[in-house]
Design a protein around this motif. Structure first.
Motif, mmCIF file in Angstrom:
data_model
loop_
_atom_site.group_PDB
_atom_site.id
_atom_site.type_symbol
_atom_site.label_atom_id
_atom_site.label_comp_id
_atom_site.label_asym_id
_atom_site.label_seq_id
_atom_site.Cartn_x
_atom_site.Cartn_y
_atom_site.Cartn_z
ATOM 1 N N TRP A 139 0.281 -1.096 0.111
ATOM 2 C CA TRP A 139 0.255 0.200 -0.064
ATOM 3 C C TRP A 139 1.325 1.222 -0.115
ATOM 4 N N LYS A 140 2.286 1.202 -0.601
ATOM 5 C CA LYS A 140 3.085 2.391 -0.784
ATOM 6 C C LYS A 140 3.951 2.686 0.490
ATOM 7 N N TYR A 144 6.218 1.569 8.502
ATOM 8 C CA TYR A 144 5.261 1.004 9.643
ATOM 9 C C TYR A 144 5.360 0.575 11.281
ATOM 10 N N ARG A 160 8.237 7.512 4.065
ATOM 11 C CA ARG A 160 8.381 8.773 3.005
ATOM 12 C C ARG A 160 8.345 10.328 3.248
ATOM 13 N N SER A 161 8.911 11.221 2.842
ATOM 14 C CA SER A 161 9.086 12.539 3.757
ATOM 15 C C SER A 161 8.944 13.666 2.419
ATOM 16 N N ALA A 162 8.154 14.871 3.306
ATOM 17 C CA ALA A 162 7.246 15.538 3.137
ATOM 18 C C ALA A 162 8.722 16.523 1.981
ATOM 19 N N ALA B 164 5.740 12.946 4.800
ATOM 20 C CA ALA B 164 5.282 13.004 3.115
ATOM 21 C C ALA B 164 3.626 14.034 3.697
ATOM 22 N N THR B 316 -5.635 9.313 -2.702
ATOM 23 C CA THR B 316 -4.908 8.320 -3.700
ATOM 24 C C THR B 316 -3.695 8.330 -3.377
ATOM 25 N N GLU B 317 -3.120 9.427 -2.334
ATOM 26 C CA GLU B 317 -1.701 9.006 -2.252
ATOM 27 C C GLU B 317 -1.219 7.671 -1.262
ATOM 28 N N GLU B 318 -2.084 7.606 -0.680
ATOM 29 C CA GLU B 318 -2.397 6.014 0.189
ATOM 30 C C GLU B 318 -1.309 6.628 1.328
ATOM 31 N N TRP B 319 -1.522 7.743 2.338
ATOM 32 C CA TRP B 319 -0.887 8.111 3.373
ATOM 33 C C TRP B 319 -1.290 7.268 4.402
ATOM 34 N N PHE B 320 -0.235 7.112 5.367
ATOM 35 C CA PHE B 320 -0.955 6.498 6.873
ATOM 36 C C PHE B 320 0.154 6.940 7.873
ATOM 37 N N VAL B 356 -5.100 4.038 8.494
ATOM 38 C CA VAL B 356 -5.979 3.078 8.027
ATOM 39 C C VAL B 356 -5.273 1.824 9.080
ATOM 40 N N ILE B 358 -4.877 -1.394 8.436
ATOM 41 C CA ILE B 358 -5.117 -2.505 7.010
ATOM 42 C C ILE B 358 -4.761 -3.469 7.880
ATOM 43 N N ILE B 371 -9.871 -3.384 1.071
ATOM 44 C CA ILE B 371 -9.153 -2.585 1.309
ATOM 45 C C ILE B 371 -8.251 -1.252 0.282
#
Ligand SMILES: Cc1cc2nc3c(=O)[nH]c(=O)nc-3n(C[C@H](O)[C@H](O)[C@H](O)COP(=O)(O)OP(=O)(O)OC[C@H]3O[C@@H](n4cnc5c(N)ncnc54)[C@H](O)[C@@H]3O)c2cc1C
Ligand code: SF4
Lengths: 167, 519
Positions: A139-140, A144, A160-162, B164, B316-320, B356, B358, B371
């Motif tokens: 899920w990219k 986690y 993932r960073s800004a 992000a 849409t970026e699937e950020w979590f 989310v 998951i 999902i």
């Protein structure tokens, strides 16, 4: 879930099954490993197969079975449930039902049958291990809760960073 | 009753006690020190416990939190005891977040600036060198260019980058003239960003437990001893000025002890420290030690916790959330102007959103397609803030009914907010709402959380004179020669940021004072 299956539908109390003086056999570990791999296949969240995280899974199983309160009774029960279901329905249908078509919410109600024990004490925890150790990446995500990604002083960012955002 | 003798005895084994003890031992490795804690010892870095935390969301020290029915909230404002502290070997930093921010100079002058709360008898400049030492000790990862306060030393480690998912809020901050910053946070170099920080598998974040273990395994500290399951019930005075001993129960053996010490340091946190002083009555101290002016336990201060949550109809970026701690914050509204306007706020992005779960969706039996649709179908982000609090005379902590599981008196909190408080909160929530709206999000929630004591301070205020507080500027209880308090309880007034960096700095300062011989 699986009402007609004699072993699986046996009633029992919701408490953790006793297992402190029991050991898992190689056959039982193999059945459980195949279940763990099936999680990756059913949700297509793991590249080739789960072998890269087998050591994590084994460490988890050891920790859960060799330290009190031992889950050995639960793991042995789950292996027996899986054997009954796979013999009767075949692997794909058995996993389909166990992983997708069980109708059990999260958090689950107290498990009162053998198969419900397998779901609550074994399958649900295996899913959490699988997602934290690798599955989340599909899920990219880069990181986690529970993922041990390595030192943050490595060149590659851990999450993932800004990019390009400065104060 | 068995009698024991030490140079120093500490009540409590949290960051305050371990830091003062460490500072003393650095100067005199053979100092004889006894540290007593009412709580049990819970193993650290146990892999089974860690896995159980990951898959069952259970921490091995959950039973060390206050439980329902153990304490009483009797004021007008509801007070929550949930998750507010940990009674165990190592204390509450076993579960802390490790956010480490310096107070600002105006935090030391609250009364002069607002006619509320109390001024500190020391200034930011007095504490500045200790802040640098404390950051080094706690291994704070921060941004040297942040410029929120003057500093003479760099952070020991670089900051964690913004994630992000921080990007949208950073843009909104900038649009509104709010300066974004990186959250200074205590993490050792070995941190692997695993995100299970409330039970780290590597010991990669400071905790009082790690600090004690390091002190105990240093073979030079031959006269250091830590006893857990050892509630202290009484401090005994042999004259008005001279404090003689403490009494504790070894709850594991049932034996009772009296410990005589030249110096007694109470580091029992903001709830227990005043309760212990209040209950330690004698012919010399009829209202409890240090309580001749009836100030012990008063002026409870704790952060009001403000939140504004927004939602967006796609993700849409699937950020979590990828870390278990926030990376984005701002101190733009943690300013003297807002302080004078009733309350300043420290802004930070919630550490748990967007998110989310998951694994939970899989556990429920959702298919991959379902999902994916949920993950991409929307997200929430939350801006949160702590507001500074000034403390009111009528708000008080005292002993409640009976004893708790650890042999300490239950706690009674009498706490009420003044009527004008909600107006200040509303003005601050309006400021926060603007950020969520500037992000293009729909506001879902705009509220203040139930008041709790996570960052409780000021129940044994430090002051210039005994009619204003309980301890002097060296943390000695007024009227005594050898009794000290080291805790957030001594802060005359809190600030908008978390307290523990300041507490650690104060602990080092107390250690230096005791080492100097001036005591
Ligand atoms: C959820 C949460 C998150 C937090 N995160 C942060 C953060 O990110 N940054 C930050 O700055 N702060 C944070 N804090 C606050 C931080 O935990 C405290 O400031 C800090 O732990 C206080 O340390 P202490 O040594 O004074 O007290 P504690 O660590 O609470 O230790 C006091 C000890 O004294 C013992 N004790 C009490 N009475 C007696 C007695 N009579 N006899 C014997 N023993 C006794 C207790 O059992 C306890 O172990 C957080 C707090 C909470 C609740
Ligand atoms: S992020 Fe991971 S390694 Fe770092 S402190 Fe938290 S749990 Fe420990």
């Amino acid at each position: 879930m699986f009402e007609t299956d004699v072993y699986c539908s046996t009633s029992l109390s919701a408490d953790l099954l006793p297992g402190d003086i029991q050991e898992l056999t190689a056959r039982e570990i193999d059945i459980l490993w195949r279940l763990f791999q099936a999680i990756g296949r059913v949700w297509q969240d793991i590249g080739q197969d789960s072998v890269n995280i087998k050591s994590d899974w084994l460490e988890f199983v050891h920790a859960k079975t060799r330290v009190a309160p031992s889950y050995t009774g639960e793991y042995s029960n789950a292996a027996s449930c899986l054997t009954e279901l796979i013999n009767k329905y075949g692997e794909d249908a058995a996993y389909q039902q166990l992983l997708l078509e069980h109708g059990m919410p999260d958090p689950p109600p107290p498990p009162l049958t053998r198969v419900a024990h397998a779901k609550v004490y074994v399958i649900n925890e295996f899913i959490r291990v699988q997602v934290a150790k690798a599955g989340f990446k599909s899920w990219k995500g880069s990181n986690y809760k529970g993922f041990i990604g390595g030192s943050r002083y490595n060149r590659k960012p851990r999450a993932r960073s800004a990019e390009g955002q400065t104060a | 009753m068995k009698i024991r003798e030490f140079d120093y005895v500490f009540v409590g084994s949290g960051v305050a006690a371990s830091t003062v003890a460490k500072t003393i031992l650095e100067s005199n490795r053979l100092a004889s020190i006894l540290i007593l804690d009412a709580g049990p010892k819970v193993p650290a870095q146990d892999r089974r416990a860690w896995w159980d935390y990951l898959v069952r969301d259970r921490r091995p020290y959950d039973y060390c939190y206050d439980q329902k029915g153990e304490n009483q909230s009797v004021g007008q404002t509801e007070w929550s005891f949930d998750d507010g502290r940990v009674s165990m070997y190592g204390g509450s930093t076993v579960h802390w977040g490790g956010w480490c921010l310096r107070f600002k100079p105006e935090d030391f002058e609250v009364f002069s600036r607002t006619k509320e709360g109390a001024d500190w008898p020391i200034s930011y400049n007095t504490l500045e060198p200790y802040y640098g030492r404390a950051e080094e000790y706690l291994s704070v990862c921060g941004d040297d260019s942040e410029g929120w306060t003057a500093r003479t030393t760099p952070y020991p480690r670089p900051p964690f980058p913004w994630t992000a998912a921080d990007g949208e809020m950073i843009a909104a901050f900038k649009e509104l003239g709010i300066k974004p910053g990186k959250l200074p946070i205590a993490r050792y170099r070995k941190c692997m960003t695993t995100g299970t920080c409330k039970y780290c598998p590597f010991g990669a974040r400071f905790s009082g437990q790690i600090a004690l273990e390091e002190l105990l395994t240093d073979g030079r500290h031959l006269n250091l001893e830590v006893v857990h399951n050892a509630p202290v019930s009484q401090i005994n005075a042999e004259s008005k000025k001279r404090i003689e001993s403490v009494e504790y129960l070894d709850a594991l053996t049932g034996e009772r002890y009296t410990v005589r010490a030249n110096t007694i340091i109470v580091c029992a946190g903001s709830y227990e420290t005043p309760k212990l002083l209040q209950t330690s009555k004698s012919v010399y101290w009829e209202n409890g030690i240090g309580n001749d002016f009836d100030l012990v336990g008063r002026f409870i201060s704790s952060h009001p916790f403000l939140i504004v949550r927004g939602s967006l109809a796609h993700n849409t970026e699937e950020w979590f959330q990828e870390y278990d701690f926030p990376t984005l914050m701002s101190r733009t509204y943690d300013s003297p102007e807002l302080q004078e306007d009733g309350g300043k706020i420290f802004l930070f992005k919630d550490r748990t959103q967007p998110n989310v779960d998951i694994a939970s969706l899989m556990i429920q039996g959702k298919t991959r397609a379902q999902i994916d649709a949920i993950v991409e179908g929307g997200r929430t982000q939350e801006l949160q803030a702590f507001m500074d609090d000034r403390g009111h005379h009528d708000n008080r902590v005292s002993a409640g009914r009976g004893l708790n599981r650890f042999g300490l008196p239950q706690t009674q909190i009498d706490f009420s907010r003044p009527p004008e408080f909600q107006q200040v909160v509303n003005r601050r929530l309006d400021l926060m709402e603007k950020v969520i709206l500037a992000m293009g999000y729909k506001v879902e929630k705009k509220t203040i959380r139930t008041q709790s004591g996570h960052h409780m301070t000021s129940t044994c205020r430090m002051a210039k004179t005994p009619d204003q507080g309980v301890v002097d500027e060296n943390l000695r209880v007024f009227g005594t020669d050898n009794l000290y308090v080291c805790s957030n309880a001594v802060f005359p007034t809190g600030s908008a940021v978390n307290p523990t960096l300041t507490l650690t700095a104060m602990s080092m300062r107390l250690g230096d004072y005791l080492n100097s011989g001036a005591a």
